[in-house]
Motif scaffolding. Structure first.
Motif, PDB file in Angstrom:
ATOM      1  N   VAL A 115      39.402   5.142  16.844  1.00 55.20           N
ATOM      2  CA  VAL A 115      39.788   5.586  17.747  1.00 55.20           C
ATOM      3  C   VAL A 115      40.731   6.803  17.874  1.00 55.20           C
ATOM      4  O   VAL A 115      41.272   6.880  17.081  1.00 55.20           O
ATOM      5  CB  VAL A 115      40.510   4.371  18.270  1.00 55.20           C
ATOM      6  CG1 VAL A 115      41.018   4.403  19.930  1.00 55.20           C
ATOM      7  CG2 VAL A 115      39.635   3.712  18.403  1.00 55.20           C
ATOM      8  N   GLN A 116      40.601   8.006  18.610  1.00 56.74           N
ATOM      9  CA  GLN A 116      40.796   9.246  19.053  1.00 56.74           C
ATOM     10  C   GLN A 116      40.401   9.005  20.858  1.00 56.74           C
ATOM     11  O   GLN A 116      39.269   9.700  20.749  1.00 56.74           O
ATOM     12  CB  GLN A 116      40.765  10.165  18.135  1.00 56.74           C
ATOM     13  CG  GLN A 116      41.917  11.245  18.687  1.00 56.74           C
ATOM     14  CD  GLN A 116      41.677  11.975  17.302  1.00 56.74           C
ATOM     15  OE1 GLN A 116      41.284  12.531  16.796  1.00 56.74           O
ATOM     16  NE2 GLN A 116      43.870  12.172  17.039  1.00 56.74           N
ATOM     17  N   ASP A 117      41.676   9.902  21.472  1.00 58.37           N
ATOM     18  CA  ASP A 117      41.184  10.147  22.691  1.00 58.37           C
ATOM     19  C   ASP A 117      40.035   9.851  23.831  1.00 58.37           C
ATOM     20  O   ASP A 117      39.233  10.102  24.120  1.00 58.37           O
ATOM     21  CB  ASP A 117      40.221  12.006  22.408  1.00 58.37           C
ATOM     22  CG  ASP A 117      41.010  13.576  21.596  1.00 58.37           C
ATOM     23  OD1 ASP A 117      42.102  12.964  21.867  1.00 58.37           O
ATOM     24  OD2 ASP A 117      40.386  13.499  20.692  1.00 58.37           O
ATOM     25  N   ASN A 118      41.023   8.878  23.883  1.00 62.34           N
ATOM     26  CA  ASN A 118      40.003   7.172  25.152  1.00 62.34           C
ATOM     27  C   ASN A 118      38.571   7.249  24.039  1.00 62.34           C
ATOM     28  O   ASN A 118      37.503   6.844  24.774  1.00 62.34           O
ATOM     29  CB  ASN A 118      40.048   7.870  25.955  1.00 62.34           C
ATOM     30  CG  ASN A 118      40.977   7.942  26.365  1.00 62.34           C
ATOM     31  OD1 ASN A 118      42.044   6.903  25.953  1.00 62.34           O
ATOM     32  ND2 ASN A 118      41.634   9.169  27.477  1.00 62.34           N
ATOM     33  N   ARG A 119      38.208   7.596  23.044  1.00 62.49           N
ATOM     34  CA  ARG A 119      36.406   6.696  22.249  1.00 62.49           C
ATOM     35  C   ARG A 119      36.848   6.074  20.953  1.00 62.49           C
ATOM     36  O   ARG A 119      38.161   5.912  19.974  1.00 62.49           O
ATOM     37  CB  ARG A 119      36.170   8.464  21.894  1.00 62.49           C
ATOM     38  CG  ARG A 119      35.547   9.122  22.821  1.00 62.49           C
ATOM     39  CD  ARG A 119      34.852  10.377  22.693  1.00 62.49           C
ATOM     40  NE  ARG A 119      35.797  11.387  21.806  1.00 62.49           N
ATOM     41  CZ  ARG A 119      36.249  12.382  21.891  1.00 62.49           C
ATOM     42  NH1 ARG A 119      36.222  12.498  23.433  1.00 62.49           N
ATOM     43  NH2 ARG A 119      36.722  13.082  21.492  1.00 62.49           N
ATOM     44  N   GLU A 120      35.925   5.653  20.831  1.00 62.14           N
ATOM     45  CA  GLU A 120      36.146   4.327  19.571  1.00 62.14           C
ATOM     46  C   GLU A 120      34.871   4.389  18.794  1.00 62.14           C
ATOM     47  O   GLU A 120      33.649   4.166  19.261  1.00 62.14           O
ATOM     48  CB  GLU A 120      36.029   3.125  20.252  1.00 62.14           C
ATOM     49  CG  GLU A 120      36.200   2.122  19.304  1.00 62.14           C
ATOM     50  CD  GLU A 120      36.360  -0.382  19.271  1.00 62.14           C
ATOM     51  OE1 GLU A 120      35.796  -0.079  19.867  1.00 62.14           O
ATOM     52  OE2 GLU A 120      37.342   0.489  20.318  1.00 62.14           O
ATOM     53  N   TYR A 146      46.311   7.770  16.847  1.00 61.46           N
ATOM     54  CA  TYR A 146      44.825   7.121  16.310  1.00 61.46           C
ATOM     55  C   TYR A 146      44.389   6.231  15.411  1.00 61.46           C
ATOM     56  O   TYR A 146      46.030   5.667  15.303  1.00 61.46           O
ATOM     57  CB  TYR A 146      44.109   8.801  15.188  1.00 61.46           C
ATOM     58  CG  TYR A 146      44.392   8.770  13.863  1.00 61.46           C
ATOM     59  CD1 TYR A 146      44.053   8.165  12.878  1.00 61.46           C
ATOM     60  CD2 TYR A 146      44.345   9.958  13.694  1.00 61.46           C
ATOM     61  CE1 TYR A 146      44.155   8.256  11.337  1.00 61.46           C
ATOM     62  CE2 TYR A 146      44.754  10.670  12.576  1.00 61.46           C
ATOM     63  CZ  TYR A 146      45.012   9.542  11.021  1.00 61.46           C
ATOM     64  OH  TYR A 146      45.640  10.189  10.267  1.00 61.46           O
TER      65      TYR A 146
END
Length: 252
Positions: free
Chosen positions: A99-104, A121
């Motif tokens: 998970v990082q930068d509002n992505r998974e 993250y």
């Protein structure tokens, strides 16, 4: 990029293997092996983990075997860091969630993901797992940092495109890390950085992300920062701004 001088001492060293017989030991090992991290586990009983790694000129390649746990890179840990890295992870067995930068991204064996240590993250591993982590300073990749940031925590499938070639190469590099020595070791590590860059280029093309546009945005940010820093200079003009940023006045 690496030079013989950079790794003259390091390249002759054997890999390092660290084994944690309990969770508290693993917390210390994992932060010292990469960057400071918050490490947690819901089941700390009979916890065991192992990491085998080698560092060459600021680049490290590591093989990790461990039981279920999570790691988190927090804003407070980031604020105290003086260097930032990119980490490319290849899932070898088990499952990993990145998970990082509002992505998974959920990684299965063979899948890869890239993430940066300069932003928060979280990594979560359910059950026993093995993974490979290739970590290098952000400046080593010949791509703008903000452009690579559009790929963080995005699954790169190990079953498609260049990943089918690059994944096995990096895995064998990790397995044979003791053979990364001398001048040939320098070339191998340079090649590894190059192919990771090539992989990211390919993923950016696949995602239809304009690399040139990203470079323009980075350059514009640098130019604005230069102007802000020199606002008190009465000689500040377009010619000087362009020269300081290594571009033509017309391009500016």
């Amino acid at each position: 990029m690496l030079t013989s001088h950079d790794i003259q001492a390091e390249s002759s060293l054997q890999s390092r293997t660290l084994v944690a017989e309990d969770f508290q030991a693993w917390r210390k090992i994992i932060s010292e092996s990469f960057v400071p991290l918050v490490v947690q586990s819901y089941d700390q009983n009979e916890f065991k983990a192992r990491i085998r790694s080698k560092a060459v000129g600021g680049i490290s390649i590591s093989l990790i075997e461990a039981k279920s746990h999570t790691v988190e890179r927090t804003p407070s840990l980031i604020s105290s860091a003086d260097r930032h890295y990119f980490k490319l992870s290849i899932q070898l067995s088990g499952t990993g969630i990145f998970v990082q930068d509002n992505r998974e991204a959920t990684l299965l064996p063979g899948d890869m993901a890239i993430y940066g240590t300069d932003r928060p993250y979280t990594l979560a591993f359910a059950g026993d797992f093995k993974c490979l982590v290739f970590m290098l300073p952000q400046s080593y990749l010949d791509l703008p940092k903000d452009v690579i940031g559009r790929l963080t925590a995005t699954k790169i499938s190990g079953e498609s495109g260049l990943a089918k070639i690059i994944g096995p190469f990096l895995t064998q590099l990790a397995v044979k890390m003791d053979e990364i020595t001398g001048h040939s070791g320098v070339r191998v590590m340079n090649n590894a950085v190059d192919i990771v860059t090539t992989l990211l280029h390919s993923e950016l093309d696949h995602a239809h992300i304009d690399i040139t546009q990203g470079r323009r945005a980075t350059m514009l940010q640098e130019i604005r920062a230069y102007i802000d820093d020199h606002l008190g200079d009465c000689t500040l003009d377009p010619n000087g701004i362009a020269a300081a940023n290594y571009i033509s006045t017309r391009h500016l």
